[in-house]
Enzyme design. Structure first.
Site, mmCIF file in Angstrom:
data_model
loop_
_atom_site.group_PDB
_atom_site.id
_atom_site.type_symbol
_atom_site.label_atom_id
_atom_site.label_comp_id
_atom_site.label_asym_id
_atom_site.label_seq_id
_atom_site.Cartn_x
_atom_site.Cartn_y
_atom_site.Cartn_z
ATOM 1 N N PRO A 9 -4.016 -4.789 -11.093
ATOM 2 C CA PRO A 9 -4.950 -5.148 -12.099
ATOM 3 C C PRO A 9 -5.931 -3.586 -12.052
ATOM 4 C CG PRO A 9 -5.557 -6.735 -10.431
ATOM 5 C CD PRO A 9 -4.155 -6.000 -10.393
ATOM 6 N N ASN A 10 -6.828 -2.698 -12.862
ATOM 7 C CA ASN A 10 -7.929 -1.854 -12.722
ATOM 8 C C ASN A 10 -6.407 0.121 -12.682
ATOM 9 O OD1 ASN A 10 -9.963 -3.280 -12.985
ATOM 10 N ND2 ASN A 10 -9.903 -3.693 -10.871
ATOM 11 N N ARG A 17 -12.009 7.022 -13.404
ATOM 12 C CA ARG A 17 -13.156 6.533 -12.068
ATOM 13 C C ARG A 17 -12.482 6.723 -10.973
ATOM 14 N NH1 ARG A 17 -15.160 5.648 -16.591
ATOM 15 N NH2 ARG A 17 -16.659 4.446 -17.352
ATOM 16 N N TYR A 22 -8.817 7.727 -6.132
ATOM 17 C CA TYR A 22 -7.379 7.462 -6.820
ATOM 18 C C TYR A 22 -6.762 8.605 -7.493
ATOM 19 C CZ TYR A 22 -8.299 2.750 -5.633
ATOM 20 O OH TYR A 22 -8.888 1.770 -4.565
ATOM 21 N N ASN A 71 3.383 -1.407 -7.122
ATOM 22 C CA ASN A 71 1.584 -1.413 -6.846
ATOM 23 C C ASN A 71 0.490 -2.532 -7.244
ATOM 24 O OD1 ASN A 71 -1.157 -1.049 -5.801
ATOM 25 N ND2 ASN A 71 -0.731 1.050 -6.630
ATOM 26 N N ALA A 74 -5.737 -4.812 -6.588
ATOM 27 C CA ALA A 74 -6.410 -6.226 -5.431
ATOM 28 C C ALA A 74 -5.559 -7.001 -5.313
ATOM 29 C CB ALA A 74 -7.595 -6.273 -6.612
ATOM 30 N N HIS A 77 -4.267 -8.190 -1.898
ATOM 31 C CA HIS A 77 -4.947 -8.726 -0.884
ATOM 32 C C HIS A 77 -5.505 -10.475 -0.372
ATOM 33 C CE1 HIS A 77 -4.992 -4.929 -0.090
ATOM 34 N NE2 HIS A 77 -5.560 -4.598 -0.984
ATOM 35 N N ASP A 84 5.110 -14.622 -3.035
ATOM 36 C CA ASP A 84 6.650 -15.674 -3.439
ATOM 37 C C ASP A 84 7.645 -15.457 -4.520
ATOM 38 O OD1 ASP A 84 5.167 -17.102 -1.514
ATOM 39 O OD2 ASP A 84 4.653 -18.774 -3.226
ATOM 40 N N GLU A 95 6.389 -1.289 -1.562
ATOM 41 C CA GLU A 95 5.685 -1.946 -1.821
ATOM 42 C C GLU A 95 4.629 -0.380 -1.670
ATOM 43 O OE1 GLU A 95 3.400 -3.838 1.097
ATOM 44 O OE2 GLU A 95 1.455 -3.963 -0.020
ATOM 45 N N HIS A 97 0.633 1.877 -2.763
ATOM 46 C CA HIS A 97 -0.694 1.715 -2.576
ATOM 47 C C HIS A 97 -1.395 3.571 -2.581
ATOM 48 C CE1 HIS A 97 -1.110 -2.219 -2.419
ATOM 49 N NE2 HIS A 97 -0.446 -2.366 -0.998
ATOM 50 N N ILE A 98 -1.275 3.798 -3.605
ATOM 51 C CA ILE A 98 -2.561 4.914 -3.103
ATOM 52 C C ILE A 98 -3.427 5.716 -2.776
ATOM 53 C CG2 ILE A 98 -3.881 6.792 -5.084
ATOM 54 C CD1 ILE A 98 -2.740 4.580 -7.798
ATOM 55 N N SER A 99 -3.643 4.784 -2.279
ATOM 56 C CA SER A 99 -4.609 5.127 -1.576
ATOM 57 C C SER A 99 -4.609 4.442 0.841
ATOM 58 C CB SER A 99 -6.201 4.464 -1.699
ATOM 59 O OG SER A 99 -6.299 3.117 -0.949
ATOM 60 N N ARG A 104 -9.928 1.244 4.654
ATOM 61 C CA ARG A 104 -10.555 1.597 4.391
ATOM 62 C C ARG A 104 -11.319 0.215 4.463
ATOM 63 N NH1 ARG A 104 -8.560 2.085 -1.823
ATOM 64 N NH2 ARG A 104 -10.755 1.957 -1.875
ATOM 65 N N ARG A 108 -9.044 -5.132 3.094
ATOM 66 C CA ARG A 108 -7.511 -3.954 2.075
ATOM 67 C C ARG A 108 -6.544 -4.123 3.128
ATOM 68 N NH1 ARG A 108 -9.158 -1.832 -2.765
ATOM 69 N NH2 ARG A 108 -11.659 -2.095 -2.907
HETATM 70 O O1 CA2 Z 1 -4.715 1.765 -3.385
HETATM 71 C C1 CA2 Z 1 -4.084 1.634 -3.717
HETATM 72 O O2 CA2 Z 1 -3.550 1.827 -4.901
HETATM 73 C C2 CA2 Z 1 -4.824 0.065 -4.224
HETATM 74 O O3 CA2 Z 1 -3.807 -1.011 -5.051
HETATM 75 C C3 CA2 Z 1 -5.971 0.506 -5.562
HETATM 76 C C4 CA2 Z 1 -6.702 -1.063 -5.994
HETATM 77 C C5 CA2 Z 1 -6.714 -1.645 -4.261
HETATM 78 O O4 CA2 Z 1 -7.196 -2.592 -4.552
HETATM 79 C C6 CA2 Z 1 -5.618 -1.680 -3.061
HETATM 80 O O5 CA2 Z 1 -7.018 -2.299 -2.042
HETATM 81 C C7 CA2 Z 1 -5.749 -0.480 -3.506
HETATM 82 C C8 CA2 Z 1 -7.657 -0.833 -7.042
HETATM 83 C C9 CA2 Z 1 -6.871 -0.197 -7.811
HETATM 84 C C10 CA2 Z 1 -8.176 0.037 -8.971
HETATM 85 O O6 CA2 Z 1 -7.386 1.467 -9.846
HETATM 86 C C11 CA2 Z 1 -8.787 2.581 -10.264
HETATM 87 C C12 CA2 Z 1 -8.422 3.296 -10.160
HETATM 88 C C13 CA2 Z 1 -9.199 4.426 -11.139
HETATM 89 C C14 CA2 Z 1 -11.030 3.838 -11.301
HETATM 90 C C15 CA2 Z 1 -11.097 2.528 -10.696
HETATM 91 C C16 CA2 Z 1 -10.217 1.813 -10.155
#
Ligand code: CA2
Length: 140
Positions: A9-10, A17, A22, A71, A74, A77, A84, A95, A97-99, A104, A108
């Protein structure tokens, strides 16, 4: 070799954003870069904001592809179902994660995915996907 990249998601908002966290590139822009880097790999890309759809794609590609780069965003977590699904399939899942999720918020640091994945990469930006693909190629 066939690799599925599945984003949660997102992540469709990448580059639009929260660029400080990210980065400024969308995944749609990054995918051709990956394709050029790995011409011998057939990539399938899927993104969804819906947990059940992600589970469905993990199940489907998990018996059809040679590896999955995941990836779960959210859902990492929160989702026992995604953990599963990874345990239920045949192919290795990396797996990504960009960040740096460990630098954080506390919530997370918990991942329902890490224990089921072959390995995890976090904090290296979009390059994490490239590194995951390299590992899957080396393993095949
Ligand atoms: O760091 C990552 O890749 C995450 O999986 C990104 C998730 C976050 O919930 C994880 O804890 C770490 C959030 C993705 C949201 O991506 C956005 C990208 C641009 C603008 C807003 C949200």
């Amino acid at each position: 070799m066939k690799i599925a990249i599945i984003n949660g998601p997102n992540l469709n908002l990448l580059g639009k954003r929260e660029k400080d966290i990210y980065g400024d590139m969308s995944f749609e822009k990054y995918l051709p870069v990956l394709r050029e880097m790995f011409p011998s790999v057939t990539f399938y890309y899927f993104q969804s904001n819906i947990e059940g759809e992600l589970v469905g794609e993990i199940q489907r590609t998990g018996f059809e592809y040679d590896g999955i780069v995941l990836n779960p965003a959210a859902y990492t977590h929160t989702s026992v179902a995604i953990g599963d699904a990874i345990a239920a399939i045949k192919v290795p899942v990396v797996e990504v994660h960009i960040s740096n999720v460990h630098a954080r918020e506390e919530f997370r640091k918990l991942s329902y995915v890490s224990a089921k994945a072959a390995g995890s990469i976090f904090g290296l930006g979009l390059q994490g996907y490239e590194l995951a693909v390299r590992w899957l190629i080396g393993k095949a």
